[in-house]
Enzyme design. Sequence first.
Site, PDB file in Angstrom:
ATOM      1  N   LYS A   1     -19.889 -20.774  -8.535  1.00 13.17           N
ATOM      2  CA  LYS A   1     -19.261 -20.737  -9.856  1.00 13.17           C
ATOM      3  C   LYS A   1     -17.876 -20.106  -9.771  1.00 13.17           C
ATOM      4  CE  LYS A   1     -19.843 -21.717 -14.215  1.00 13.17           C
ATOM      5  NZ  LYS A   1     -20.950 -21.210 -15.032  1.00 13.17           N
TER       6      LYS A   1
ATOM      7  N   TYR B   1       0.862  -1.185   0.000  1.00 11.53           N
ATOM      8  CA  TYR B   1       0.000   0.000   0.000  1.00 11.53           C
ATOM      9  C   TYR B   1       0.898   1.235   0.000  1.00 11.53           C
ATOM     10  CZ  TYR B   1      -4.326   2.567   0.680  1.00 11.53           C
ATOM     11  OH  TYR B   1      -5.385   3.415   0.508  1.00 11.53           O
TER      12      TYR B   1
END
Length: 389
Positions: free
Chosen positions: A98, A43
């Site tokens: 999925k 970050y």
Amino acid sequence: MTAHAHARQPISTGDIFGSHEGGKLSVEPRLPLDSIRNLSIAYTPGVAEVSRAIAADPGLADTYTWASRLVIVVSDGTAVLGLGNIGPSASLPVMEGKSALFKAFGKLNSIPLVLNTTNVDEIIETLVRLRPSYGAVNLEDIAAPRCFELEQRLIEALDCPVMHDDQHGTAIVVLAALRNAARVVDRPLEGLRVVISGAGAAGVACANILLEAGIRDVVVLDSRGILSQRRTDLTGVKSDLAARTNPRGVDGGAAEALNEADVFIGVSSGTVDEAVLATMAPDAVIFALSNPDPEVHPEVAARYAAVIATGRSDFPNQINNVLAFPGVFRGALDSGARRITPAMKVAAAAAIADLVGADLSARCIVPNPLDPRVAPAVAAAVAAAARDR
């Protein structure tokens, strides 16, 4: 691993709800955030260097973010499994599943995206605006006939792979199974007389891929009978299909369509009278794929067919989309393809069929869905077909 090497274990309601509690997905950082140094790299301030580089050269986003390899699983919840129009929130557990399959079988990152609209224009606008965040679109459980328009318009609007799996995943595995079924009954694939019951998403896609594979005699049935150019009640999609199928000009219903047919493919919720099955050609092939209730029960089908497949895991020869979609998307992304073409789908089917190898028999025409060879083989075949364009 043969097609039936695993036994089905009983599953309780508690097992199901316990496994879904809190969802089935999580995001894990690839860089351990266990020190100030690593935190500064992942970050601020380190990440700013990467952002500046991408701002100067947007193509670097493919290298320094996950977007180019991220598949989004998109649904509006209008045609979920056999449950119908249950809405986006109720469809989310399916889409999470999925996405989990993409990771487990295709080694692709994936996130579900369920949309609180059924308006095609709004869905397209949403996905176009989100395009910087992903690399491919898997459409899922979207009702026909809107699914046809949505898929085609998204293919035109986006510069990345788009596929409606309910259509093409099913069709790819059906073609793979039929290639091997033809070998079992010792008939040329191209010469088979095929009847498809159902002109929705899966039925239209099955007809298209069989024609692409060279099968000349395909007859499609909807709830009112055989698709024929003489019918005046057809939608645009069905009218187009009627113009490309039914070469003998057969009219009527299932009885007329199945007379002397070699293959029956059921992708509808209807049933087929046993007396009609008796008129099929000897050593017929019956794929009764509706779930949970096949159009023809396998015990009945066995009286007339040499090869039988269903959509269920408790009978031999399960036509399972997981054999197709992880490898198809992996191959498309590996090759940098912006479209998933008919040739890529046919190549995927051939790769699936070839993996059966020496195990080929009437009870084994497709690999086990858990076979770890499947997705890599499909990916390689799809990538090769993409490069051959």
